[in-house]
Design a protein around this motif. Sequence first.
Motif: not given
Lengths: 413, 424
Positions: A164, A167, A174, A196-199, A201-203
């Motif tokens: 969080r 970011k 990413g 936490n990847a979706a929240a 926004r990383y791969e």
Amino acid sequence: MKFAHAAAAIALTVPMAAAPLAGAKAEALRIAIIESLSGGQTSTGRPNVLGASYVIDKLNAAGGFNGDKIVVTEYDNGGNTAGASAKFKQALADGVHIVIQGSSSAIAGQLSEDVRKHNLRNKGKEVLYLNVGAEAMELTGEKCHFHAFRFTTTAPMRVGALVRVMKEAGTLGGRVYSINQNYSWGQDMEAAIKGNAAAGRYEVVETVLHEVNRIQDFAPFVAKIQAAKADTVITGNWSNDLLLLMKAAGASGLKARFATAFLDQPGNIGNAGDVALGHYVAHTYNAEATDGVMAEDYKKVTGHYPAYVEPNTINGVKMLAEALKAVDFKGGAIDVDKLALALENVTLTTDTGVQSIRKEDHQAYLPVVVSRVEAGVKYPVDGTNLGFRPVKVLPSDQTIYPVQASCKMTRPN
Amino acid sequence: MSGKKLFLGLLAAVLLVAVPPFLGLGWQNALTNVLIAALFATAFNLLMGQGGMLSFGHAAYYGIGAFAVLHLMRAVEGGLPFPTALLPLAGGLAGLVAGLGAGYFATLRTGVYFALVTLALAELPHALAPHWEGVFGGESGLSSMRMPSMGLDFGSSLQVYYVALGWTVVCVALLYAYTRTPFGRLTLALRDNEQRVRFMGFDAHAAKTLVFGVSAMMTGIAGGLLALSSETANYNIFSSHVSAQVVLHVFVGGSGLFFGPVIGATVLTLFSFLASEMTRAWLLYQGIIFTLIMLYAPTGIAGVVQAHIAARHRLPWGRLAGPYAVAAIGGLLAAAGTVFVVQMAEHVFSQTYRAAAAQGRWGDVALFGLTWAPHNPATWLAPLAVFALGIVILRRVRAPIARLWHGGEDEADTAASQPAHGAA
């Protein structure tokens, strides 16, 4: 025959003579700290004792509890579960009410289970277990029970906070690389990084689980991180596994940023030096983020500022102190169940925010500080000019994760 | 002679059965640990003392026994009808199977190579267990609960003590009986001259594998008793310090005598029970005790006692009493000096004391009921002088004691200085 009579007489009178003595006096609260205090694990066990004693000494200076001084006994578990189990039995023999421990999830699991079994078998003589440092998810999952409380973060709390804040600061990138130790803690971390990847926004470009404290050269792992073109490496590694990983990264000129859980372990920054610059850590306390009153006071007693696991212990035992204020046994017998119920309702305002207890699984709601290693801070560490500059303090409602479905707690009626 | 032995055995049995109910919970637990350690050490010594094979990996069979019992306990929790008191059987069986398998490979070599193979084999479960959730429960291990059976709830420490007592007495008796069998004699022969055993037509490798298996079986029962007592086990039980601990017990007690390991396990387990509560430096003291015994009484505690018993008719006890008392005083002085310096150092080097000292507060240290000023040289020099005095006394009294022991007979000193081999 006469001998048999005498023996029978002794057998009958000894327990009877002992019984009235035990009931007459006001009951002192007895706390057992069962930690690794000898051998190689001492450096992880000792800080918990220091932190707990710091708070309890203050309580005793103010008069103690239940009309008597609180009795604190340190037990050396020798760094293994069998030792911890034996010492718990010894603590029971000494009349313990509360067990404090935190420096190993395996030992925490053992003590928590020992406490649960003891409480099942000995109604009215329950014991409370306060976990001040063990982070394995299962301790508030399938092993959760009414008499166990956890005052430290877990993997989702640390990773969630890191993701969080990084970011927001635009330093996450990413492409995230997950490297962790192959046991419950590392596996929890890996799951949290994926979760936490979706929240964030990383791969997650690659995940690695490696042997615990056995790898001497992390260069091959760093080469893989480099090949994966990771922007950020999130790791729950501690001790040598973190230090050697960062050193290998520094030696190879890896550009990726490290987001860690235990970078503030004393000695890490001193050993890593400038390699650590710009790396992140998620922890529950950072003296820089406070007015420094508690930090200075703690230093007066112990010779150093609270760091690493100590703040959890200090604040956890402070919550216990609040619970003790909320109950009154009028100098009589101590009812541990009532104490546990009081602890559930404690709200403590610490230097970094508000913390309380989640009733469903007894996990503490904790504020998390995300800090970055920088030069020119107020509290440099390890004799360097580096220290942890707080980036953001997240309040406890932003760090908590859902109750695990595996936790089925039986509450007293 | 044998009547006296029988009487002593019966007296010990009566004491072991009748005394614990009157002891506190702490002592009951400590005695349970003593029993488990005694069985472990005796089983280990079958291989080491009698078979002449020094294993550095007996934690493996101890741990396998513990996990086997835990699996059975969990099955019992799930409804399998099996008497709780017989649970350690599973540990014995698992230990036997694992021991025969590992023993087959380990006994292909002797001496240092044998020790290294056992060390490597023990490392296998230690590395595997944290990752093998299904069998070893991962890092946190397995846990279970003793179920009530045969009218007993097995909830109290005392009941666990009696289960451990029963199993330990039976197993140690069986191991003693083993030494009296022809195969027990063969075990000794394997140690003394393996080549000769082969010449006599025995399959030495098969025999050694079997000895290894029996030792591992009894070790597994000891591990099972631990699992029964603590109701959990995790991969820590496979760690090398568990293997090292049993070696320590056997050497301190004396490997040359059947009951030596029992003595060593009892002394050191009680020492850790008592000393670990008093001081953080107890491991240092344990190390000092071990080193001193290895240097000055390599046959162990039992060896020293045995030498005295063997020479009891010959020794001039009246004339020995004086020098022995002087030696005891010397030993006490040296020990007191050491303990004082170590305890003072522990206080002064503790984090809280150093923190206070950094701010100029060199407070007095309370130790042994008195307060001491750490910045006063006398606080350190006086105990060092006491220590030195003790050492001087010990050195002086050594010669007269040796003279009385020899007593003019040239061959007499062999009893005191050579390992007294042989069972019992």
